[in-house]
Design an enzyme around this catalytic site. Structure first.
Site, PDB file in Angstrom:
ATOM      1  N   ARG A  25       0.824  -1.214   0.000  1.00  0.00           N
ATOM      2  CA  ARG A  25       0.000   0.000   0.000  1.00  0.00           C
ATOM      3  C   ARG A  25       0.855   1.259   0.000  1.00  0.00           C
ATOM      4  NH1 ARG A  25      -2.830  -4.168   1.724  1.00  0.00           N
ATOM      5  NH2 ARG A  25      -5.115  -4.128   1.841  1.00  0.00           N
ATOM      6  N   GLY A  67      -1.602 -11.563  -5.378  1.00  0.00           N
ATOM      7  CA  GLY A  67      -3.007 -11.187  -5.511  1.00  0.00           C
ATOM      8  C   GLY A  67      -3.235  -9.753  -5.058  1.00  0.00           C
ATOM      9  N   ASP A 126      -4.610 -15.325   6.986  1.00  0.00           N
ATOM     10  CA  ASP A 126      -3.294 -15.783   6.527  1.00  0.00           C
ATOM     11  C   ASP A 126      -2.620 -16.690   7.550  1.00  0.00           C
ATOM     12  OD1 ASP A 126      -3.648 -14.387   4.204  1.00  0.00           O
ATOM     13  OD2 ASP A 126      -2.522 -12.633   4.856  1.00  0.00           O
ATOM     14  N   ARG A 160       2.958 -19.691   2.656  1.00  0.00           N
ATOM     15  CA  ARG A 160       2.507 -19.922   4.047  1.00  0.00           C
ATOM     16  C   ARG A 160       2.368 -21.418   4.342  1.00  0.00           C
ATOM     17  NH1 ARG A 160       2.269 -14.737   5.632  1.00  0.00           N
ATOM     18  NH2 ARG A 160       1.274 -13.283   4.204  1.00  0.00           N
TER      19      ARG A 160
HETATM   20  C1  S3P Z   1      -4.398  -8.873   1.950  1.00  0.00           C
HETATM   21  C2  S3P Z   1      -5.660  -9.285   2.269  1.00  0.00           C
HETATM   22  C3  S3P Z   1      -6.039 -10.697   2.456  1.00  0.00           C
HETATM   23  C4  S3P Z   1      -4.828 -11.567   2.709  1.00  0.00           C
HETATM   24  C5  S3P Z   1      -3.703 -11.259   1.764  1.00  0.00           C
HETATM   25  C6  S3P Z   1      -3.275  -9.812   1.871  1.00  0.00           C
HETATM   26  C7  S3P Z   1      -4.163  -7.440   1.741  1.00  0.00           C
HETATM   27  O1  S3P Z   1      -6.679 -11.155   1.286  1.00  0.00           O
HETATM   28  O2  S3P Z   1      -5.172 -12.928   2.616  1.00  0.00           O
HETATM   29  O3  S3P Z   1      -2.585 -12.078   2.063  1.00  0.00           O
HETATM   30  O4  S3P Z   1      -2.990  -6.997   1.784  1.00  0.00           O
HETATM   31  O5  S3P Z   1      -5.139  -6.712   1.527  1.00  0.00           O
HETATM   32  P1  S3P Z   1      -8.266 -10.909   1.064  1.00  0.00           P
HETATM   33  O6  S3P Z   1      -8.517  -9.488   1.261  1.00  0.00           O
HETATM   34  O7  S3P Z   1      -8.552 -11.353  -0.334  1.00  0.00           O
HETATM   35  O8  S3P Z   1      -8.924 -11.788   2.079  1.00  0.00           O
END
Ligand code: S3P
Length: 469
Positions: free
Chosen positions: A36, A103, A339, A412
């Site tokens: 972020r 992701g 996580d 993980r």
């Molecule tokens: C994250 C949010 C989570 C988490 C990922 C990091 C983030 O995913 O599992 O490792 O940085 O916003 P989700 O928001 O899809 O649950």
């Protein structure tokens, strides 16, 4: 002995019983906050220095993505990144933007790009190419952007035809997801009018806290009711951001990652008479569910919030090990420990009784299907596991068996089972662990020190400007 061979996908990690833990460590910088910081700094109107930045593969993907959009980002030394914000005036990328395994990069970036007059195509590695993107395509489409998933079942590659004419929306999250919430809020920042995201289950709030840090006008309302007496319950959280804002450039110091600390917390919690202190770790209450769960399992824990690094609480966790007992993890607690479920499943395998995990179907669409991967590996170690569509029942086993395990390129899963190996008879080898570098460079070295009984030497720097701010 711990082996960590080569830099290719052949790399494996071997662990065995650890000496008694009695040490103090620091952990790598927070992954969510590092992403972020780079993204919002890139949108800002000037120079932002990010200290204690996570030099893991996932965050490097975010840096590379922003560079491909014309943002000047320098890294004068490891852990320090200087971003020249361009007020969101990106250039057209020359080719696809590779989000690697991340992701968070793909989903947050899709929110940013949806609201800019840029055409882009976001790609990922084989694991990311199987992760659902409909969850961001839906709300960003409602705002007026055109996003198309080229893969099956709305999976990447993701084509984005962004627009500087998006309209703000009010959007109720169908799944508790900080990534989706953040994508919509980041798009809302450059849209017309107000954008409100409504969540009925609280997810991590680093984006909202960083909005405050970058002087972005936003508001958060929490609605509570007492219809389920005697306890009042959270009905919804509404986060609203005004469109047409450019973040004010500012420096960011990233705290240590509690999700990385989680591996060592469980290693200590499950070993009677051990003691571990984790220093300089982020203690944002949307991420500290692991402490509550280990506490319920009987571990003795002291959490000290020492300061506030630009809106993010920072401190230490002091944990003493016991014979753990089973617990139930479900409902609103799940997003807070999402996580940590792989490593909490290992804690469950070491506890007395049967631990039940429910409402966690999101685990099926993480870097791998984490329910299937955890269940398969625990069974290979001799543990009884019942699998549900949304979780597992894990019956603690007094003696784990060493085994050769797959992590399915999920960092993980790899780290959780390296910790399980500390409690197993014989050796436990996890194959193809290059993925560990996505979030925890240096994990293998720290593991080796735990096995050897030495105080882990590796520590991350204390975030600069760790003052009330
Ligand atoms: C994250 C949010 C989570 C988490 C990922 C990091 C983030 O995913 O599992 O490792 O940085 O916003 P989700 O928001 O899809 O649950």
């Amino acid at each position: 002995m711990t082996t960590h061979r080569g830099m290719s996908a052949e790399k494996s990690l071997t662990s065995r019983r650890a000496a008694r833990i009695d040490t103090e460590i620091s952990v790598p910088p927070d992954k969510s906050i590092s992403h972020r910081a780079v993204l919002i700094a890139s949108l800002s109107n000037g120079t932002c220095e990010i200290s204690n930045f996570l030099e893991g593969e996932d965050c490097r993907s975010t840096v590379a993505a922003m560079r491909s959009l014309g943002v000047k980002i320098e890294s004068p030394e490891p852990g320090r990144v200087v971003v020249q914000g361009c007020s969101g005036r990106f250039s057209q990328p020359a080719g696809d933007i590779d989000c690697g395994n991340s992701g968070t990069t793909m989903r947050l970036l899709s929110g940013i790009l949806a609201a800019r007059p840029i055409q882009s195509r976001l790609t990922g590695d084989p694991s990311l190419s199987k992760r659902p993107m409909r969850r961001v395509i839906g709300p960003l489409g409602l705002m007026g952007a055109r996003l198309t998933a080229e893969g099956e079942k709305s999976c990447p590659p993701l084509r984005i035809e962004g627009s500087s004419e998006l309209n703000g929306i009010e959007y109720r999250l169908p799944v508790a997801s900080a990534q989706v919430k953040s994508a919509v809020l980041l798009a809302g920042l450059a849209s017309k009018g107000e954008t409100t995201v409504i969540e009925t289950v609280r997810s991590r709030d680093h984006t909202e806290r960083m909005f405050d840090r970058f002087q972005i006008q936003s508001k958060r309302e929490e609605i509570w009711e007492n219809k389920n007496l005697p306890a009042r319950s959270l009905v919804e959280i509404r986060t609203t951001v005004q469109g047409g804002q450019v973040p004010e450039a500012v420096d960011v110091a990233v705290p240590g990652d509690i999700s990385s600390a989680a591996f060592w917390l469980v290693a200590a919690a499950a070993q009677p008479d051990s003691r571990l202190v984790v220093k300089n770790v982020g203690l944002n209450p949307t991420r500290t569910g692991i402490i509550d769960v280990l506490f319920r399992m009987g571990a003795r824990i002291r959490e000290v919030i020492e300061t506030n690094v630009q809106g993010e609480p920072l401190g230490s966790i002091d944990i003493k090990g016991v014979r753990l007992r089973a617990t139930t993890i479900q409902g609103a607690e799940i997003p807070n420990v999402i996580d940590e479920i792989p490593i909490l499943s290992v804690a469950a395998a070491l506890a007395e009784g049967t631990t039940v995990i429910r409402d966690a179907s999101e685990l099926r669409v993480k870097e791998t299907d984490r329910i299937a991967a955890v269940a398969a590996n625990l069974r290979l170690m001799g543990v009884t596991v019942e699998e549900f569509p949304d979780g597992m029942a894990i019956t603690g086993c007094p003696r784990l068996k060493g085994a050769t395990l797959q992590c399915h390129h999920d960092h993980r899963i790899a780290m959780a089972f390296a910790i399980a190996g500390l409690f197993a008879d014989g050796e436990t080898t996890i194959e193809n662990v290059a993925c560990v570098d996505t979030s925890y460079p240096g994990f293998a070295e720290t593991l080796a020190e735990f096995i050897g009984g030495g105080a882990p030497a590796r520590s991350t720097p204390v975030p600069v400007a760790a003052t009330a701010n």
